[in-house]
Structures are given as C-alpha cells and as structure tokens.
Design an enzyme around this catalytic site. Structure first.
Site, PDB file in Angstrom:
ATOM      1  N   ASP A  66      -1.733  -0.924   5.772  1.00  0.00           N
ATOM      2  CA  ASP A  66      -1.913  -0.472   7.087  1.00  0.00           C
ATOM      3  C   ASP A  66      -3.672  -0.279   7.326  1.00  0.00           C
ATOM      4  OD1 ASP A  66      -2.525   3.049   7.140  1.00  0.00           O
ATOM      5  OD2 ASP A  66      -2.311   1.864   5.199  1.00  0.00           O
ATOM      6  N   ASP A  93      -0.120   5.102   1.078  1.00  0.00           N
ATOM      7  CA  ASP A  93      -0.338   5.986   2.005  1.00  0.00           C
ATOM      8  C   ASP A  93      -0.531   5.336   3.538  1.00  0.00           C
ATOM      9  OD1 ASP A  93      -0.960   8.556   0.455  1.00  0.00           O
ATOM     10  OD2 ASP A  93      -2.047   6.938  -0.463  1.00  0.00           O
ATOM     11  N   ASP A 109       0.961  -1.328  -0.015  1.00  0.00           N
ATOM     12  CA  ASP A 109       0.073   0.004  -0.004  1.00  0.00           C
ATOM     13  C   ASP A 109       0.980   1.220  -0.093  1.00  0.00           C
ATOM     14  OD1 ASP A 109      -2.286   1.568   0.410  1.00  0.00           O
ATOM     15  OD2 ASP A 109      -1.777   1.635   2.511  1.00  0.00           O
TER      16      ASP A 109
END
Length: 221
Positions: A175, A14, A12
C-alpha cells in the site's frame, strides 16, 4: 492483467494485511507523553508510518516526515515505544476484510505467500501469531532481517532465492511507495491495494486491487 506466470506472492503487513494504526498511534502517543510531549492524531501518526519503527520514532517525536530527534531523546523514546507496542500489538489492530479468504485462495493454487515488511521481526512475527495469520506464510522478512529493507530490491531477491524462482515470477502486494519501488527494483510485479494508508492511484503500480481475493482469478491457470 494476466498474472498466470506468478509463482509466489509477497505481502506488505501494515496497511495491506492489517490495520495497525490504532495501536501504533497509541504507542506513539504513550511515548510522547513519556517524553513530555502532547498527543498527535491517529491520522498524523499514519502519515509517519512506512519505514520501520526507528523512523517512526524520529517522526513521532519531531512530528516531521524527515525529522531527526536528538540521539539521547530518540533512544529513550525508541526503547519506550518498542516495550509499549510489543505489549499492545493487537489491542485494536484488525485484519482487513477479505485477507483471510484471499490468502486461502492463493494457497489453494499452491502459491507460496510471504510477508515482506519494514516492521522488525521482533514485532511482526508475534503480531501475525496473535491474529492467527503466521501459519499462512512460508517466510516473514522484517525490516531488520537483512542488510537492507524496502525500497531496496534485496528483500524480494532474497525471497526468490529461498523459493528458487525468478524475481519476475514474484508479485509484491502493498500500500506504499516503498512496496512499489522495491518491486520495480527487483523486476517483480507491483500490486497496490486501494484500502491502505497511501493513495493507490498515485503509486503507479501495475495493478490496483480492492480485495486480495481478486488475485485468485488473475493467477489461476
């Protein structure tokens, strides 16, 4: 946990590779000011991040997780946000500690690394370029690259098709819940970082790490 069967790693963007909240919040609040709305805190904007810019604009206008702004207002806000954010992508966005070293270690293992983000390619690619990260990745899949984005399995399946590997041989590192759900849907290994925007202990990942360099020891033959 034994990850020696892994043949490629997807990340991922961001909250995993970079902390982009300062610039996303600045763009969101510039948009709100443009629309005659008061500013929100960076933490509040952070709570609205994760499903792409279109969703973020709805949430930033309404300040509700499932809010839907009036279509005309959303379009005005979206166009302003994208122009502003594209011009300020990396003013205060920073690469997380350990990311560059961790990526280098994975490349030393000759493992392909890719980015799978819900951020559009139009924004994700220049962000990576400006932070000198783009060349580390074989592929960058944005939220608008394919017909579906995370939490769909499609982005992971597409990466595996391109790399000619099985989805069980891919690890997805992120996240957010979308990252874990996407990995689950594809049958890939789900790995969460503990420094991102969500509480990693609540994500039910296969593994939680605090630094990308930890992957090297788990994946080296």
């Amino acid at each position: 946990m034994n990850l020696k069967h892994i043949k490629a790693v997807a990340f991922d963007l961001d909250g995993t590779l970079v902390d982009s909240i300062p610039d996303l919040a600045a763009a969101a609040n510039a948009m709100r000011e443009h629309l005659g709305l008061p500013a929100l805190t960076d933490l509040r904007i952070q709570e609205h991040v994760g499903d792409g810019i279109a969703s973020l604009v709805h949430r930033a206008i309404t300040d509700e997780r499932h809010g839907q702004a009036d279509a005309a207002i959303w379009e005005q806000g979206f166009n302003f946000f994208v122009r502003y954010y594209h011009a300020h992508l990396t003013d205060n966005t920073r690469v997380y500690p350990g990311v560059r070293d961790g990526l280098g270690l994975l490349r030393a293992l000759q493992l392909p690394v890719v980015v799978i983000t819900n951020k559009s390619e139009y924004l994700a690619v220049p962000l990576l370029e400006q932070l000198d990260l783009r060349d580390a990745f074989s592929l960058v899949i944005g939220g608008d690259t394919l017909a579906e984005k995370k939490p769909s399995a499609l982005p992971l399946q597409h990466v595996c098709d391109v790399l000619d590997i099985q989805t069980s041989e891919l690890a997805m590192v992120g996240d957010s819940e979308n990252d874990i759900l996407s990995a689950r849907a594809a049958g890939s290994t789900a790995i969460a970082v503990n420094y991102g925007y969500a509480d990693a202990t609540q994500l039910q990942a296969d593994l939680v790490i605090g630094n990308l360099a930890e992957l090297y020891d788990l994946m080296k033959k």
